[in-house]
Design a protein around this motif. Structure first.
Motif, PDB file in Angstrom:
ATOM      1  N   TRP A   1      -5.129   0.351  -0.426  1.00 45.24           N
ATOM      2  CA  TRP A   1      -3.760   0.585  -0.905  1.00 45.24           C
ATOM      3  C   TRP A   1      -3.037  -0.725  -1.178  1.00 45.24           C
ATOM      4  CZ3 TRP A   1      -2.287   4.931   3.106  1.00 45.24           C
ATOM      5  CH2 TRP A   1      -2.878   6.129   2.688  1.00 45.24           C
TER       6      TRP A   1
ATOM      7  N   THR B   1      -4.233  -2.284  -4.352  1.00 41.14           N
ATOM      8  CA  THR B   1      -3.721  -1.608  -5.540  1.00 41.14           C
ATOM      9  C   THR B   1      -2.234  -1.865  -5.754  1.00 41.14           C
ATOM     10  OG1 THR B   1      -5.360   0.162  -5.282  1.00 41.14           O
ATOM     11  CG2 THR B   1      -3.452   0.640  -6.657  1.00 41.14           C
ATOM     12  N   LEU B   2      -1.451  -1.832  -4.681  1.00 38.87           N
ATOM     13  CA  LEU B   2       0.004  -1.857  -4.801  1.00 38.87           C
ATOM     14  C   LEU B   2       0.640  -3.216  -4.548  1.00 38.87           C
ATOM     15  CD1 LEU B   2       0.738   1.473  -2.862  1.00 38.87           C
ATOM     16  CD2 LEU B   2       0.608   1.156  -5.348  1.00 38.87           C
ATOM     17  N   GLY B   3      -0.082  -4.112  -3.891  1.00 42.45           N
ATOM     18  CA  GLY B   3       0.506  -5.392  -3.494  1.00 42.45           C
ATOM     19  C   GLY B   3       0.508  -6.416  -4.601  1.00 42.45           C
TER      20      GLY B   3
ATOM     21  N   HIS C   1      -6.482  -7.144  -7.455  1.00 45.57           N
ATOM     22  CA  HIS C   1      -5.297  -6.401  -7.882  1.00 45.57           C
ATOM     23  C   HIS C   1      -5.268  -6.252  -9.395  1.00 45.57           C
ATOM     24  CE1 HIS C   1      -1.143  -4.998  -7.915  1.00 45.57           C
ATOM     25  NE2 HIS C   1      -0.893  -5.900  -8.857  1.00 45.57           N
TER      26      HIS C   1
ATOM     27  N   PRO D   1      -3.545   2.293 -10.669  1.00 45.93           N
ATOM     28  CA  PRO D   1      -2.729   3.112  -9.768  1.00 45.93           C
ATOM     29  C   PRO D   1      -3.444   4.335  -9.221  1.00 45.93           C
ATOM     30  CG  PRO D   1      -1.431   2.399 -11.651  1.00 45.93           C
ATOM     31  CD  PRO D   1      -2.853   1.996 -11.936  1.00 45.93           C
TER      32      PRO D   1
ATOM     33  N   ILE E   1      -5.508   5.042  -5.611  1.00 49.09           N
ATOM     34  CA  ILE E   1      -4.984   5.578  -4.355  1.00 49.09           C
ATOM     35  C   ILE E   1      -5.600   6.939  -4.053  1.00 49.09           C
ATOM     36  CG2 ILE E   1      -2.888   6.430  -3.218  1.00 49.09           C
ATOM     37  CD1 ILE E   1      -1.341   4.300  -4.733  1.00 49.09           C
TER      38      ILE E   1
ATOM     39  N   ALA F   1       2.966   0.533   4.103  1.00 48.82           N
ATOM     40  CA  ALA F   1       4.256   0.395   3.422  1.00 48.82           C
ATOM     41  C   ALA F   1       5.101  -0.703   4.069  1.00 48.82           C
ATOM     42  CB  ALA F   1       4.998   1.729   3.453  1.00 48.82           C
TER      43      ALA F   1
ATOM     44  N   LEU G   1       3.720  -4.080   3.054  1.00 45.13           N
ATOM     45  CA  LEU G   1       4.112  -4.399   1.677  1.00 45.13           C
ATOM     46  C   LEU G   1       5.551  -4.896   1.630  1.00 45.13           C
ATOM     47  CD1 LEU G   1       2.525  -1.459  -0.365  1.00 45.13           C
ATOM     48  CD2 LEU G   1       2.014  -3.897  -0.629  1.00 45.13           C
TER      49      LEU G   1
END
Length: 236
Positions: free
Chosen positions: A143, A146-148, A160, A165, A168, A200, A203
């Motif tokens: 996660w 992917t999101l950081g 990354h 997206p 996930i 979360a 992040l």
């Protein structure tokens, strides 16, 4: 299979023969949980035969650290230095990315390791706990990959850049076999929920302190999620 082998060569210290092109995994970083099943599965198999909770907990922690090559633990130490540094964002980044080990690193390593060790001693089913925690740790790594948003060039920025997206979703699907373990399904569900919360928070914290994520933050998240999930399972 090349993607899985590349993942295990990158994420574990297992002797797997000739190196496979890292790009095979980089384009499929949602496969991270598979490394969790391998590392956690080996640790669970070893500790299954140990009657003493204290010895079993110590062996479990040692096995997951050794099998991961302590790479993520190194990220935790670096993250600890950055977290404890005072001053501007640039000074925090400098503290996290230099090669020295400060008091923040020592404190982070000790606290997280002690929590994992103490939690495993109290877990109702130690082998299942270490397996669940290790898979959840790798879910969190996927996660964050992917999101950081990266704040500097490096291995994280490369991963990354290739992540999508929708990664996930398969990451979550790869964690679903955990519900087949001999533990209450609610415990597994809460472990995955805790994984999402910790990811979360990492992040948000890294964005505030460093302006984004790097490989150290991802590695630290692995260690923190493992300890957090173990502690949760012990309290349940």
């Amino acid at each position: 299979m090349k993607s899985v082998i590349a993942l295990l060569q990158f994420g574990t210290s297992l002797p797997l023969g000739r190196p496979v092109d890292f790009e095979h995994f980089a384009r499929r970083s949602y496969l991270y949980p598979l490394a969790g099943y391998v590392i956690g599965g080996i640790a669970a198999a070893v500790t299954y035969w140990i009657a003493s909770p204290a010895v079993g907990a110590a062996v479990a922690v040692a096995v997951v650290l050794l099998l991961s090559g302590c790479n993520h633990f190194d990220g935790l130490l670096d993250f600890g230095d950055g977290l404890m540094a005072h001053g501007s964002r640039e000074r925090r980044i400098a503290a996290m990315t230099d090669r020295t080990t400060g008091a923040g690193a020592v404190a982070a390593g000790i606290v997280v390791t002690l929590l994992a060790f103490a939690g495993l001693q109290s877990a109702a089913h130690l082998p299942a706990a270490i397996l669940i925690a290790e898979v959840c740790a790798k879910v969190a790594m996927s996660w964050l990959t992917t999101l950081g948003v990266p704040f500097r060039e490096g291995i994280h920025s490369y991963l990354h850049g290739l992540a999508k997206p929708w990664f996930i979703v398969p990451t979550i699907l790869l964690a679903l076999p955990l519900f087949l373990l001999p533990v209450p399904r609610m415990s597994v569900a809460l472990a995955l929920a805790a994984t999402a919360v910790i990811a979360a928070l990492m992040l948000a914290l890294s964005g505030r302190l460093f302006g984004g994520v790097n490989g150290d933050v991802v590695g630290a998240t692995n260690e923190i999620v493992r300890a957090g999930v173990i502690l949760l399972l012990a309290l349940l």
